[in-house]
Design an enzyme around this catalytic site. Structure first.
Site, PDB file in Angstrom:
ATOM      1  CG  HIS A 129      -4.064   1.583   8.698  1.00 24.27           C
ATOM      2  ND1 HIS A 129      -4.507   0.379   8.198  1.00 24.27           N
ATOM      3  CD2 HIS A 129      -4.912   1.920   9.707  1.00 24.27           C
ATOM      4  CE1 HIS A 129      -5.579   0.008   8.892  1.00 24.27           C
ATOM      5  NE2 HIS A 129      -5.848   0.907   9.794  1.00 24.27           N
ATOM      6  CE1 TYR A 174       3.669   2.018   8.473  1.00 25.52           C
ATOM      7  CE2 TYR A 174       2.776   3.459  10.170  1.00 25.52           C
ATOM      8  CZ  TYR A 174       2.636   2.800   8.972  1.00 25.52           C
ATOM      9  OH  TYR A 174       1.463   2.894   8.270  1.00 25.52           O
ATOM     10  NE  ARG A 196      -1.092   0.024   4.914  1.00 27.54           N
ATOM     11  CZ  ARG A 196      -0.266   0.659   5.743  1.00 27.54           C
ATOM     12  NH1 ARG A 196       0.294   1.795   5.398  1.00 27.54           N
ATOM     13  NH2 ARG A 196       0.004   0.145   6.925  1.00 27.54           N
TER      14      ARG A 196
END
Lengths: 373, 343
Positions: A269, A278, A265
């Site tokens: 998120h 991250y 992706r």
């Protein structure tokens, strides 16, 4: 009743290929347990078109979130090959069990985009007719819907229908107990169900390495007796071909099939997440280089099945689609306050009748005070 | 009339339901060949074939989630959880999907399914085998929650549960499985949402359900010898709840004790007591009292008698309904003697 299965037979029947099936750019190396045919140029052309529309829809939905028209939107940008191939692998009477990230699949399946966006818009939990569209509500708990897919597939098979259920999952969902119970039930009942795991590398902020120690997620099928395959999830030809194989396997009575699609992706998120905390930009850039649309376009152009005019035409179509979504989303969504009581039970309990009457009274009082003003 | 056990009545209800409707399928762990650990599904697989009654892998979330899909495909699954606490792995499926699917889909997908759970204790079971979990289910909008206290109700309510268009959590009091009733099946008793006055009385109302109903009846009989005429109301279905019958009774008697086997804190009894208090305040001569199990994990078999509310504890509560003489504490150990008759 059980039959001894030799190691060779396990490798032949159950083990996924050693590397992901890839049909675009680099051809699948020899020695694969299963043969995958390159889909027809016609199919790939329409898959390409659907990916262009899907991506435009995705960016439009993301923009609507920024404008406050949607509460949240989990983008699937970068996962177009998985999303479009999944929708295209099903017949109208097959059931799809999507997750919250699979909005692109639903739109590609022909569901009304505004109805699909109802969940994220906040007017109801599921805006489309699940029964009529054979599409379960987008599932927000992880992996729970995979069991529903198994039960439904088994039920349809018992009724003599040859429809298939496709359960979509993410990599994080493969850690959930329901995923394992679903694989096990599906195998024991030989249910005509396909599990499609879109391994996009991250379960919010947790990378796959911290999610699973298995060689691949596809290998998880072996322990349950479920044949599995890993695929290049950014290769729409490979996705189409493997999904075709899996759906046919299930439809013809072969039982369940597990697919792991290696994809990524490109966005966070959801819009509420900060992916820079991250993951490295270099990783994202690397995946941009494997863009599923560009790869399909290159292949089709090289074969003379796609020209500048087609590309322009598809882009215009996508723009038109996005424009209509945008326009329709400008209208203030209507909510019917009393509807919250209507779908709890088939009949209102006395307690719900009282509570409903309370809201009716509140609304009447509100209307009166507005009149007074 | 033959004496029929609750387990037999339930078995007959399943038989009759399978016979009446091709869509009814019974499944779960050990329900096939074995007939269930309490034999409630005894002989169904051999009578109707493995198509209609079958064993599944040992996985409660799997059983319930699979049932959701079967219901979506047009079946009426009746699944068994074997023991209360074994249903906990399935709680996510029950709470997030079984209860909400009608709601999520705006009524397009309904789940006419029954989750049968051998319920509560009193059978000397080891840990995890005797929980009373009704509050979890009753607190979840979208679930009907039913618990019979007699063989005739067990038959009738289970048939209704299977025919119901909504999911029903059907709680079968384990300790009543083998209690018998003179009865000819099929039986048809009051429907969902109807409480029943099991014993009428003038002085106080005892509200109870499921495994506590026989305790309530025994308590009422004991209280009678002390001059108290106690009415016993069996609630039968916790969702939907029959406010009308219970409030009518309490308005008449002016005194109320709610009895449940489960731990008291945040339990169904608290809800009932609160509803009665709100609706009957001006008729009450004493606060509504609760008698329940303690707020401890279900004790080991040798200690369950400490936890389970029995006749003595109910009689203590009835005594405290005198109230004019009663101290305003919730529990007074020395006040064990029943205060001979209502003033």
């Amino acid at each position: 009743m059980s039959t001894q299965v030799s190691a060779a037979a396990v490798a032949d029947r159950l083990l996924p290929s050693a590397s992901p099936v890839r049909l675009l750019d680099d051809a699948t190396p020899a020695g694969y347990a299963r043969d995958y045919a390159m889909p027809s140029e016609q199919r790939l052309r329409s898959a390409y078109r659907a990916m262009v529309i899907g991506r435009r829809f995705d960016t439009q939905a993301t923009a609507l979130t920024k404008q406050g028209k949607l509460a949240v939107y989990p983008s699937s940008r970068g996962q177009e090959a998985c999303q479009i191939a999944a929708a295209a692998s099903l017949r109208d009477d097959d059931w799809l069990f999507p997750t919250y990230r699979d909005t692109m699949s639903l739109v590609s399946r022909g569901l009304d985009p505004i109805e699909v966006l109802t969940l994220l818009r906040g007017t109801w939990h599921c805006g489309y007719d699940s029964q009529a569209t054979k599409t379960a509500p987008q599932c927000t708990p992880l992996a729970t819907q995979s069991l529903h897919a198994v039960g439904l597939a088994h039920g349809q098979a018992r009724k003599g229908r040859d429809s298939v259920a496709l359960a979509m999952l993410g990599d994080g969902a493969t850690s959930e107990g329901d995923f394992h119970e679903a694989l096990n039930f599906a195998a024991v009942f030989r249910a005509p169900v396909v599990f499609l795991v879109q391994n996009n590398g991250w379960a919010i902020s947790v990378p796959l390495a911290k999610q699973s120690a298995a060689p691949t997620l596809a290998h998880k099928g072996v322990g349950y007796g479920v044949p599995a395959e890993q695929v290049d999830g950014n290769d729409v030809a490979a996705m189409t071909s493997v999904l075709d194989t899996a759906v046919e396997h299930a439809r013809s009575g072969g039982g369940p099939f597990l697919i792991e699609a290696h994809t990524y992706r490109l966005e966070a998120h959801t819009n509420a997440d900060d992916a820079t905390r991250y993951r490295e930009d270099t990783e994202v850039e690397q995946w941009r280089g494997r863009d599923p649309l560009e790869r399909a376009e290159r292949y089709l152009r090289a074969r003379g099945c796609l020209g500048d005019e087609d590309v322009r035409g598809f882009a215009e179509e996508a723009e038109e689609f996005a424009g209509s979504v945008r326009a329709r989303m400008q209208q203030e969504p209507e909510v019917a306050p009393l509807e919250i009581f209507e779908h709890v039970f088939g009949e209102l309990t006395p307690q719900l009748q009282e509570q409903r009457a309370q809201v009716v009274a509140e609304q009447a009082a509100e209307a009166m005070s507005e009149e007074d003003r | 009339m033959p004496a029929v056990s609750m387990a037999h009545a339930l078995n007959q209800a399943l038989r009759d339901a399978i016979g009446a409707d091709d869509g009814v399928v019974v499944f779960g762990e050990d329900v096939g060949e074995l007939g269930g650990v309490f034999r409630v599904t005894d002989g169904l697989a051999s009578s109707f074939g493995e198509d209609r009654c079958f064993d599944t892998p040992l996985a409660e979330a799997g059983i319930v989630g699979f049932a959701v899909g079967m219901a979506m495909a047009g079946y009426r699954p009746v699944v068994e959880m074997q023991f209360d606490a074994f249903s906990y792995p399935a709680l996510e499926q029950i709470v997030s999907h079984v209860a909400k699917t009608r709601n999520r889909t705006r009524g397009a997908v309904t789940l006419p399914m029954v989750i049968r759970i051998p319920f509560a204790g009193g059978i000397g079971g080891v840990e995890h085998h005797c929980d009373a979990s009704e509050a979890f289910f009753a607190h979840t909008p979208g679930l009907k929650v039913v618990t019979p206290s007699s063989a005739s109700d067990a038959y009738s309510l289970l048939r209704e549960a299977i025919d119901d268009p909504d999911p029903v959590v059907f709680l079968e009091p384990k300790k009543l499985y083998w209690t018998k009733e003179e009865l000819t099946l099929p039986a048809s008793t009051e429907g969902f949402g109807r409480a029943v006055v099991r014993r009428s009385g003038r002085d106080a109302t005892l509200l109870a359900y499921g495994p506590s109903v026989p305790v309530a009846m025994e308590s009422a009989a004991a209280a009678a010898s002390e001059g108290w005429d106690v009415e016993v109301v069996d609630l039968r279905t916790l969702v939907p709840l029959d406010d009308e019958t219970m409030t009518a009774s309490v308005r008449r008697t002016g005194r109320c004790v709610v009895l449940q086997e489960a731990q008291g804190f945040a339990g169904v009894g608290a809800e009932i007591a609160s509803r009665v208090q709100e609706r009957c305040f001006h008729s009450l001569h004493a606060p509504v009292l609760r008698v329940s199990g303690f707020d401890v994990p279900y004790p080991p078999p040798k200690a369950e008698h400490v936890h389970l509310p029995g006749v003595d504890r109910v009689l203590d509560a009835i005594a405290r309904l005198q109230w004019d003489d009663a101290p305003d504490t919730t529990w007074v150990p020395e006040q064990r003697e029943l205060a001979g008759g209502k003033a």
